[in-house]
Design an enzyme around this catalytic site. Structure first.
Site, PDB file in Angstrom:
ATOM      1  N   GLY A 343       0.812  -1.210   0.000  1.00 60.34           N
ATOM      2  CA  GLY A 343       0.000   0.000   0.000  1.00 60.34           C
ATOM      3  C   GLY A 343       0.847   1.262   0.000  1.00 60.34           C
ATOM      4  N   SER A 344       0.316   2.325   0.583  1.00 59.00           N
ATOM      5  CA  SER A 344       0.863   3.667   0.378  1.00 59.00           C
ATOM      6  C   SER A 344       2.214   3.924   1.029  1.00 59.00           C
ATOM      7  CB  SER A 344      -0.145   4.711   0.872  1.00 59.00           C
ATOM      8  OG  SER A 344      -1.305   4.669   0.063  1.00 59.00           O
ATOM      9  N   THR A 345       2.709   3.053   1.902  1.00 62.52           N
ATOM     10  CA  THR A 345       4.076   3.256   2.397  1.00 62.52           C
ATOM     11  C   THR A 345       5.085   3.093   1.260  1.00 62.52           C
ATOM     12  OG1 THR A 345       3.921   0.971   3.189  1.00 62.52           O
ATOM     13  CG2 THR A 345       3.727   2.715   4.841  1.00 62.52           C
ATOM     14  N   LYS A 347       4.843   4.617  -1.428  1.00 60.79           N
ATOM     15  CA  LYS A 347       4.933   5.940  -2.047  1.00 60.79           C
ATOM     16  C   LYS A 347       6.185   6.689  -1.607  1.00 60.79           C
ATOM     17  CE  LYS A 347      -0.079   6.254  -2.532  1.00 60.79           C
ATOM     18  NZ  LYS A 347      -1.338   6.826  -2.012  1.00 60.79           N
TER      19      LYS A 347
END
Length: 755
Positions: A343-345, A347
């Site tokens: 997921g967004s980690t 990013k």
């Protein structure tokens, strides 16, 4: 009958034939006896010569037979190495355990007739005591006690590995009940005095019987299993003389081979920090109640794992909780054996790569109203997917807001090939870290689908492990220099009084110092921007707070892929994986903390405060002890003799070398080693680089941190000409050809050396 009579007659005829006077008969008998004696003497002498010359008779080794009668050989068990924390506090060490047995033969009595066996009238009481002290089912105990035609009976697994205190309690109970016939044998055991303490990571060792009936401790899981050859040592042998009755004569022992004790392993874990993390994880899990939860703290400048745990877990001392029901049908260590979509980690790596590639403009506007279309798929932001209306923001705000659209835009600007080069060749996703623990998952990174590649920019469509994410985060925390995760601070050989000490291992330079520094600055806004920050609460302010320090943070929420490959699980009911990473202080991080939470029954973003904030605050309080380098034992270093690795798997070889504190550099992605820079049988110093060439080398490697010697060996193997710039000595700080370029197209590389 006729045959018998005939032979009797033959014998009588021989006796009376040539009969003479008594005097002559006596002379004749004497002569025959003398000839017989001479014959027997020669037979004896021949046998004597054969025995002396061959040490055998009728194929039987006589010396060995004599030794069996008058000597006893006893195995002297080597001491299994102790596992310590970084400061010398024992985590796992040898101890004596006990196994209970019951004598049931009615023949076992004293001379006066006193019964020394368990009487049938006492069976129920024995079963009651065993049930109370050992948790045995009474029916099982009674079944064992009623076994027919045996002298004694044992009681399986529950009757083994008994602690001294429990053994004493059983003895006291039997004495009070006036029960004879219950006794114990001693065995080597393993003690985990801290109980639940990085349990899946450390693992446990158990008794195992070899082919000769000797009981020895063998690592079954975790570090205990992966480092079993280092910890176990080698057993020795001692011989004793025996008397004619077979009793061993004390004081007659002779050492045949010395026992070589296993090496002590000093981990990078900190007992006080680990203990505190366990406590706070209990608080966190009690609220969130996730199917799985994991948390790890790493030294941002060395890659050392300072504390790590997961939930559910178990107690290795008692093995309470070590079952599939408690562990949610999984034996995996979440740190390195369980793959997931992060997921967004992810990013964090997307932003750092975009800055490094020169495509990130902080003030550039991005609209999230209609999402972004890649091929035939529209990608929306998380809030739009939840029914909210999209908006307009800058790229910098898009990162703070965790915008999928903003990150996909950056991926499109870089181009799929360049972005995949960052993920695969530079950050090394899709390959195991080979940091030294067994059973490591590789993760999955595919490049055959443009939409999936775009999704990896926000952490979907890619499968990773926690240890891979932590390795990548070190490049952000350590100004672009990526570090190999480490869990051994030193190995100590108590036999020779020597040791091997670990040193940080740089495994690449995915992004520039400037890109890493800017990324951390933008991560700060995730927790401080009142409007866009996903880790900023309008009621409570920054969710992640560590004293007065500035903290670089990023949270993530990922859908969970269905096991049958049909897509993603329905995200309703918290079928998600939540995660958070924090680096403190943001300007020059000392510590990284990464926490994951899968499918919690309840989740609120404020729950991160129960585990991240207090643990990192405590880490900062004891920073001096957590960052102190390991000290060598003795003046000399323990030798490590290079095995024959040619033809073996490069990955497994790299893991073995790292277990012995060597720094392997694997060239290519092949399955077999075709060349290696150290000769078989040579000594390899701790921290020494060993270059390994696999049978498939297609890309230019990341040479950052290589020594001049390693570069020269690479040049010799590949035929690529190397030109040097910068300092006369040192390690590589720059290379003229980008990492991941097709090596067939490269004839020359310019290398810059520096400190």
């Amino acid at each position: 009958m006729k045959i018998f009579k005939r032979w009797v007659n033959v014998f009588l005829n021989y006796v009376i034939k040539d009969r003479k006077s008594p005097t002559k008969n006596r002379e004749r008998v004497g002569q025959n006896l003398m000839l017989l004696a001479v014959f027997m003497f020669f037979v004896f002498m021949i046998n004597f010569i054969i025995i002396i010359g061959t040490d055998s008779k009728f194929g039987v080794n006589l010396s060995k037979g004599a030794k069996n009668v008058y000597q006893a050989t006893v195995t002297v068990q080597a001491k299994r190495g102790t596992i310590y924390d970084r400061d010398g506090n024992p985590i796992a060490e040898d101890s004596t355990t006990y196994s209970v047995y019951a004598i049931v033969s009615k023949s076992y009595k004293t001379v006066s007739g006193k019964k020394l066996y368990v009487q049938s009238s006492q069976f129920d009481k024995v079963a009651e005591i065993f049930n109370e002290q050992l948790g045995m089912e009474k029916d099982y105990v009674l079944k064992q006690l009623k076994t027919k035609d045996v002298f004694q009976v044992s009681f399986g697994t529950l009757g083994s590995g008994i602690s001294y205190s429990t053994m004493s309690a059983i003895e006291a109970a039997m004495e009070e009940a006036e029960i004879e016939g219950i006794a114990f044998t001693t065995s080597p055991g393993r003690m985990y005095k801290n109980g639940t303490f990085a349990s899946q990571f450390i693992g446990f060792a158990q008794l195992q019987e070899d082919d000769e009936g000797n009981k020895l401790l063998v690592g079954k899981t975790g570090l205990e299993a992966s480092l079993d050859s280092i910890l176990s040592g080698q057993d020795g042998q001692v011989t004793y003389e025996k008397d004619k009755n077979g009793n061993i004569l004390l004081g007659t022992e002779t050492t045949v081979t010395e026992a070589i004790n296993g090496q002590d392993v000093y981990t990078t874990l900190s007992e006080p920090l680990q203990t505190y993390l366990e406590t706070q994880m209990d608080v966190f899990q009690s609220k969130a109640n996730g199917v799985f939860a994991g948390a790890t703290v790493v030294n941002a400048k060395t890659g050392e794992i300072l504390a790590t745990t997961q939930r559910p877990t178990y107690n290795p001392e008692t093995l309470e909780g070590y079952n599939l029901e408690n562990l949610n049908n999984s034996w995996n260590t979440l740190l390195h054996q369980a793959g997931y979509e992060p997921g967004s980690t992810m990013k964090v790596m997307t932003l750092a790569s975009a800055i490094d590639a020169g495509v990130f403009n902080a003030s550039e506007g991005v609209s999230t109203v209609d999402g972004i279309t890649v091929v035939d798929t529209t990608i929306n932001d998380w809030n739009v997917n939840e029914g909210e209306t999209g908006g307009y923001m800058t790229m910098a705000q898009g990162f703070a807001f965790s915008s999928n659209v903003a990150m996909t835009t950056l991926e499109q600007k870089m181009g799929a090939d360049k972005w995949l080069n960052y993920l695969s060749s530079k950050f090394r996703f899709g390959y195991p870290t080979r940091f030294g623990l067994g059973g490591e998952a590789a993760g999955i990174l595919t490049d055959d689908n443009e939409v999936t590649t775009a999704m990896t920019s926000f952490g979907q469509g890619i499968n990773v492990t926690q240890i891979q994410m932590l390795r990548a985060f070190t490049a952000i925390s350590n100004d672009g220099k990526m570090l190999e995760p480490q869990f051994i601070s030193k190995l100590v050989d108590t036999n020779s009084g020597t040791s091997r000490v670990s040193t940080p291992e740089i495994v690449g330079n995915p992004v520039s110092e400037e890109a890493a520094s800017q990324t951390r600055d933008y991560m700060v806004t995730v927790g401080t921007d009142p409007q866009y920050g996903t880790l900023y609460s309008r009621l409570y302010g920054p969710v992640i707070q560590v004293g007065n320090y500035s903290v670089a943070v990023k949270s993530g929420t990922a859908q969970i892929a269905a096991e049958d490959g049909s897509g993603y699980l329905d995200s309703s009911g918290n079928n998600n994986l939540y995660s958070v990473v924090a680096m403190v202080p943001s300007g020059d991080p000392s510590f990284i903390m990464y926490v994951t939470l899968q499918q919690p029954k309840d989740f609120q973003v404020l729950y991160w405060r129960d585990v991240v904030n207090p643990v990192l605050e405590y880490a900062m309080q004891i920073e001096e002890s957590l960052t102190a380098p390991a000290l060598a034992v003795g003046e000399e270093e323990t030798s490590y003799i290079m095995p024959d690795f040619l033809g073996k798997g490069p990955g497994e070889t790299a893991a073995v070398l790292r277990q012995n504190l060597v720094h392997p550099i694997v060239l290519g992605t092949g399955s077999k080693i075709v060349k290696i820079s150290k000769k078989e049988g040579s000594n390899v110093a701790s921290g020494e680089q060993v270059l390994i060439l696999s049978n498939t080398l297609k890309e230019v490697p990341d040479m950052y941190g290589w020594t001049n010697k390693t570069v020269e060996r690479f040049s010799k193997w590949t035929g690529i000409t190397i030109n040097y710039k910068g300092a006369e000595s040192g390690t590589v700080i720059k290379q003229s050809v980008d990492v991941g370029k097709d090596i067939e197209d490269v004839k020359k590389i310019t290398i810059t050396l520096g400190d």
